[in-house]
Each structure stands twice: as C-alpha cells, then as structure tokens.
Design a protein around this motif. Structure first.
Motif, PDB file in Angstrom:
ATOM      1  N   ASN A  18      -4.357  15.666 -36.036  1.00  0.00           N
ATOM      2  CA  ASN A  18      -5.158  15.813 -34.899  1.00  0.00           C
ATOM      3  C   ASN A  18      -3.905  16.048 -33.882  1.00  0.00           C
ATOM      4  OD1 ASN A  18      -7.648  14.954 -36.276  1.00  0.00           O
ATOM      5  ND2 ASN A  18      -6.999  13.019 -35.995  1.00  0.00           N
ATOM      6  N   GLU A  19      -4.542  16.008 -32.716  1.00  0.00           N
ATOM      7  CA  GLU A  19      -3.785  16.330 -31.583  1.00  0.00           C
ATOM      8  C   GLU A  19      -2.678  15.427 -31.311  1.00  0.00           C
ATOM      9  OE1 GLU A  19      -5.946  17.118 -27.949  1.00  0.00           O
ATOM     10  OE2 GLU A  19      -7.072  18.718 -28.904  1.00  0.00           O
ATOM     11  N   LYS A  20      -3.049  14.152 -31.606  1.00  0.00           N
ATOM     12  CA  LYS A  20      -2.021  12.939 -31.415  1.00  0.00           C
ATOM     13  C   LYS A  20      -2.009  12.187 -32.632  1.00  0.00           C
ATOM     14  CE  LYS A  20      -0.904   9.060 -28.546  1.00  0.00           C
ATOM     15  NZ  LYS A  20      -1.462   8.275 -27.422  1.00  0.00           N
ATOM     16  N   MET A  21      -0.676  12.075 -33.297  1.00  0.00           N
ATOM     17  CA  MET A  21      -0.274  11.237 -34.402  1.00  0.00           C
ATOM     18  C   MET A  21      -0.613   9.525 -33.975  1.00  0.00           C
ATOM     19  SD  MET A  21       2.626  11.555 -37.002  1.00  0.00           S
ATOM     20  CE  MET A  21       2.533  13.390 -37.408  1.00  0.00           C
ATOM     21  N   THR A  22      -1.270   8.828 -34.791  1.00  0.00           N
ATOM     22  CA  THR A  22      -1.427   7.258 -34.526  1.00  0.00           C
ATOM     23  C   THR A  22      -1.218   6.655 -36.081  1.00  0.00           C
ATOM     24  OG1 THR A  22      -2.846   5.575 -33.948  1.00  0.00           O
ATOM     25  CG2 THR A  22      -3.764   7.769 -34.584  1.00  0.00           C
ATOM     26  N   ILE A  23      -0.787   5.385 -35.793  1.00  0.00           N
ATOM     27  CA  ILE A  23      -0.854   4.535 -37.251  1.00  0.00           C
ATOM     28  C   ILE A  23      -2.322   4.460 -37.911  1.00  0.00           C
ATOM     29  CG2 ILE A  23       1.076   3.320 -36.525  1.00  0.00           C
ATOM     30  CD1 ILE A  23      -0.493   0.987 -35.802  1.00  0.00           C
ATOM     31  N   LYS A  24      -3.396   4.844 -36.804  1.00  0.00           N
ATOM     32  CA  LYS A  24      -4.643   4.771 -37.580  1.00  0.00           C
ATOM     33  C   LYS A  24      -5.038   5.771 -38.371  1.00  0.00           C
ATOM     34  CE  LYS A  24      -6.894   2.076 -34.020  1.00  0.00           C
ATOM     35  NZ  LYS A  24      -7.974   2.016 -32.922  1.00  0.00           N
ATOM     36  N   PHE A  43       7.763   8.331 -34.605  1.00  0.00           N
ATOM     37  CA  PHE A  43       8.507   9.663 -34.328  1.00  0.00           C
ATOM     38  C   PHE A  43       7.763  10.801 -34.943  1.00  0.00           C
ATOM     39  CE2 PHE A  43      11.052   5.955 -34.326  1.00  0.00           C
ATOM     40  CZ  PHE A  43      11.935   6.110 -33.207  1.00  0.00           C
ATOM     41  N   PRO A  44       6.690  11.147 -34.555  1.00  0.00           N
ATOM     42  CA  PRO A  44       5.962  12.274 -35.205  1.00  0.00           C
ATOM     43  C   PRO A  44       6.828  13.606 -35.714  1.00  0.00           C
ATOM     44  CG  PRO A  44       4.994  11.610 -33.306  1.00  0.00           C
ATOM     45  CD  PRO A  44       6.167  10.829 -33.288  1.00  0.00           C
ATOM     46  N   ARG A  45       7.839  13.879 -34.913  1.00  0.00           N
ATOM     47  CA  ARG A  45       8.461  15.085 -35.406  1.00  0.00           C
ATOM     48  C   ARG A  45       9.102  14.994 -36.953  1.00  0.00           C
ATOM     49  NH1 ARG A  45      13.813  17.001 -32.354  1.00  0.00           N
ATOM     50  NH2 ARG A  45      14.494  15.154 -33.220  1.00  0.00           N
ATOM     51  N   LEU A  46       9.150  13.706 -37.136  1.00  0.00           N
ATOM     52  CA  LEU A  46       9.623  13.334 -38.735  1.00  0.00           C
ATOM     53  C   LEU A  46       8.532  13.597 -39.915  1.00  0.00           C
ATOM     54  CD1 LEU A  46      11.459   9.697 -38.369  1.00  0.00           C
ATOM     55  CD2 LEU A  46      12.733  12.013 -38.487  1.00  0.00           C
ATOM     56  N   ILE A  47       7.229  13.518 -39.466  1.00  0.00           N
ATOM     57  CA  ILE A  47       6.229  13.844 -40.235  1.00  0.00           C
ATOM     58  C   ILE A  47       6.038  15.355 -40.300  1.00  0.00           C
ATOM     59  CG2 ILE A  47       3.849  13.332 -40.614  1.00  0.00           C
ATOM     60  CD1 ILE A  47       5.395  10.918 -41.052  1.00  0.00           C
ATOM     61  N   LEU A  48       6.134  15.920 -39.029  1.00  0.00           N
ATOM     62  CA  LEU A  48       5.513  17.230 -38.940  1.00  0.00           C
ATOM     63  C   LEU A  48       6.620  18.058 -39.715  1.00  0.00           C
ATOM     64  CD1 LEU A  48       4.905  17.114 -34.913  1.00  0.00           C
ATOM     65  CD2 LEU A  48       3.257  17.483 -36.950  1.00  0.00           C
ATOM     66  N   GLN A  49       8.082  17.723 -39.828  1.00  0.00           N
ATOM     67  CA  GLN A  49       8.817  18.673 -40.205  1.00  0.00           C
ATOM     68  C   GLN A  49       8.946  18.532 -41.784  1.00  0.00           C
ATOM     69  OE1 GLN A  49      12.804  17.176 -38.820  1.00  0.00           O
ATOM     70  NE2 GLN A  49      12.815  15.566 -40.205  1.00  0.00           N
ATOM     71  N   LEU A  50       8.051  17.825 -42.322  1.00  0.00           N
ATOM     72  CA  LEU A  50       7.766  17.621 -43.893  1.00  0.00           C
ATOM     73  C   LEU A  50       6.675  18.635 -44.528  1.00  0.00           C
ATOM     74  CD1 LEU A  50       7.620  13.678 -44.396  1.00  0.00           C
ATOM     75  CD2 LEU A  50       9.480  15.273 -44.735  1.00  0.00           C
ATOM     76  N   PHE A  51       5.985  19.286 -43.518  1.00  0.00           N
ATOM     77  CA  PHE A  51       4.791  20.094 -43.768  1.00  0.00           C
ATOM     78  C   PHE A  51       5.088  21.430 -43.495  1.00  0.00           C
ATOM     79  CE2 PHE A  51       2.846  16.120 -43.585  1.00  0.00           C
ATOM     80  CZ  PHE A  51       1.642  16.216 -44.477  1.00  0.00           C
ATOM     81  N   LYS A  52       5.021  22.175 -44.720  1.00  0.00           N
ATOM     82  CA  LYS A  52       5.145  23.690 -44.690  1.00  0.00           C
ATOM     83  C   LYS A  52       3.830  24.347 -44.546  1.00  0.00           C
ATOM     84  CE  LYS A  52       6.871  27.846 -47.006  1.00  0.00           C
ATOM     85  NZ  LYS A  52       7.441  28.205 -48.291  1.00  0.00           N
ATOM     86  N   THR A  53       2.814  23.462 -44.892  1.00  0.00           N
ATOM     87  CA  THR A  53       1.348  23.908 -44.771  1.00  0.00           C
ATOM     88  C   THR A  53       0.892  22.789 -43.570  1.00  0.00           C
ATOM     89  OG1 THR A  53       1.123  24.383 -46.805  1.00  0.00           O
ATOM     90  CG2 THR A  53      -0.746  24.332 -45.799  1.00  0.00           C
ATOM     91  N   VAL A  54       0.224  23.398 -42.499  1.00  0.00           N
ATOM     92  CA  VAL A  54       0.037  22.493 -41.313  1.00  0.00           C
ATOM     93  C   VAL A  54      -1.550  22.639 -41.242  1.00  0.00           C
ATOM     94  CG1 VAL A  54       2.001  23.101 -40.144  1.00  0.00           C
ATOM     95  CG2 VAL A  54       0.234  24.418 -39.612  1.00  0.00           C
ATOM     96  N   GLN A  74      -9.622  10.839 -39.640  1.00  0.00           N
ATOM     97  CA  GLN A  74      -9.902  11.988 -40.362  1.00  0.00           C
ATOM     98  C   GLN A  74      -8.576  13.067 -40.477  1.00  0.00           C
ATOM     99  OE1 GLN A  74     -13.332  13.303 -41.731  1.00  0.00           O
ATOM    100  NE2 GLN A  74     -13.601  11.087 -41.519  1.00  0.00           N
ATOM    101  N   ALA A  75      -7.580  12.504 -40.031  1.00  0.00           N
ATOM    102  CA  ALA A  75      -6.112  13.044 -40.070  1.00  0.00           C
ATOM    103  C   ALA A  75      -5.676  12.732 -41.479  1.00  0.00           C
ATOM    104  CB  ALA A  75      -5.130  12.604 -38.974  1.00  0.00           C
ATOM    105  N   LEU A  76      -5.061  13.735 -42.455  1.00  0.00           N
ATOM    106  CA  LEU A  76      -5.020  13.781 -43.675  1.00  0.00           C
ATOM    107  C   LEU A  76      -3.397  13.844 -43.999  1.00  0.00           C
ATOM    108  CD1 LEU A  76      -7.766  15.815 -45.312  1.00  0.00           C
ATOM    109  CD2 LEU A  76      -7.665  13.357 -44.528  1.00  0.00           C
ATOM    110  N   TRP A  77      -2.850  13.949 -43.043  1.00  0.00           N
ATOM    111  CA  TRP A  77      -1.146  14.062 -43.461  1.00  0.00           C
ATOM    112  C   TRP A  77      -0.616  12.694 -44.315  1.00  0.00           C
ATOM    113  CZ3 TRP A  77       1.972   9.862 -41.804  1.00  0.00           C
ATOM    114  CH2 TRP A  77       1.438   9.052 -40.821  1.00  0.00           C
TER     115      TRP A  77
END
Length: 234
Positions: A44-50, A72-83, A128-131
C-alpha cells in the motif's frame, strides 16, 4: 547453529501449536492471493504493522520480527524484486540471505487456507497489503515448508532478512543493570529489537505478558518524572 536441545524445543512446541489449532490435512486448501484478499497488492502507499498479523497457526516470532522491521520500511522494500502482484502467473521474487549470501527466491501466489472458512492458516493482513504473507511464504520455502517455521527465534529471521550483525542478549546471564544498559543503548542507536519469553521467565503476568510469546521493542528510556524517578520504561 541450532543445538540439540533447541531443536527438540522447536519440534515439541511446533507440534503443540498444530494440535491446539485442531487442524488436519483435510482442512487445508491452497488458493490464489486474490481469492483470499480480493483487493490484495504487495504494497500500500504506507507500510504499517497492521499489514501482517497472526493467522490460525501462530508463528509469532516471525510476525514480531517483521513488525519490528516495518518501522524502517526501506528494509522491507529492498527485499522485493517484484513489487506488483503478477496477473500472468509469473513468480514473485524476493531476496533472502542464505548461508551468508543474498539469493533470489521465487514463489507463486498460492497460500494455505482453512477449507471451511477461507481464512489463512498462517499469517494474514488487515490492510490487503501482502508483503508480509509473501515474505512468510519465502521463509517457509527456504526452510522446507510451513510446518518447519511454526516455532523459531527472531534472530533467525533477522539474519536472513537484513544485512545487519545480530547481537543476542541472554537475560539469564546479564544482571539487571547490564541488561537495561544494553537495551537502552540499542534503543538510542535505533537498533531493531525483538524478544522471546519462555516458561521460565519470572514475573511476566505482573506486567501483562505471556510465556512462550514474541514481542518487538519500540523504545526504551529512563523516566525522569520526579514521582517515578528510576522507573525503566519499554
């Protein structure tokens, strides 16, 4: 490396969690992400613990670790090659550190649900964010299946999902002053922290915690208020 006693503990507690869920092989079906989360997308536009929560079978150590990382959302984002969630059946690719080397782990978008309820057996999401559920499936894949990730330790997840050095703190070995200084220093340096409680941890109920649970720390500091000076806050 996991010692023999720790491995036996993992097997015993995993079996107990499965028994408590009253789950049998016939109760499990696999469905595409969109069949479970119709509005689902990876981010989603914003990452949250929910974005990630425990499902019917609790792998709380994993969920707590991802919740800590989500500060620290960047830690999660950098794991994904598919976004973006693929529509053509192609694999979702994420990067994990396996035996000290970063590798691309491809997974599909099929997840286990209980047949009667269509509810995820493992992690779920309120947003509904599936990361989170995607990373959980990648974690299950490199560990030989979901059954092998029911019980574990936050340090194992940190070692696989981050590039950082992991520093375990054994609360049985450190005295209270040393333990508190270590926690406070880590908080001041914005370290990511998680903890595991055990059956032998004393005084849990007095502060509203449970044994055999996992938590992540947001902050730690000494209370400077005159009425409660010396009170240590977490």
């Amino acid at each position: 490396f996991i010692g023999k006693d720790e491995d036996n503990e993992r097997k015993e507690k995993s079996g107990r969690i499965i028994r408590q869920s009253n789950l049998s092989e016939g109760d499990i079906v696999w469905k595409h992400a969109k069949e479970i989360w119709p509005e689902g997308k990876i981010f989603n536009e914003k990452m949250t613990i929910k974005d990630i929560k425990i499902g019917e079978v609790s792998d709380a150590y994993f969920v707590a670790t991802l919740a800590a990382m989500s500060e620290f959302p960047r830690l999660i984002l950098q794991l994904f090659k598919t976004v973006e969630l693929p529509n053509d059946g192609s694999a979702i690719e994420v990067g994990l550190k396996i035996d000290g080397f970063w590798k691309i782990i491809p997974i599909d978008d099929m997840f286990p649900v209980r047949k009667s309820t269509n509810k995820p057996i493992f992690s779920d999401t309120e947003t509904q964010a599936l990361w989170g559920v995607i990373l959980e499936k990648a974690w299950a894949k490199v560990n030989g299946g979901y059954a092998n990730i029911i019980f574990g330790y936050p340090r194992e997840v940190f070692e696989t999902f981050t590039p950082f050095i992991i520093t375990p703190i054994n609360t049985k070995k450190d005295n209270r002053t040393t333990l508190w200084e270590n926690i406070k220093d880590a908080s001041n340096y914005n370290c990511i922290m998680a903890c595991t409680t055990t059956d032998e941890t004393n005084g849990l109920e007095k502060v509203g915690l449970k044994a055999d649970e996992n938590f992540y720390f947001v902050n730690a500091y000494d209370n400077d208020d005159k009425k409660s000076k010396g009170l240590k806050m977490m």
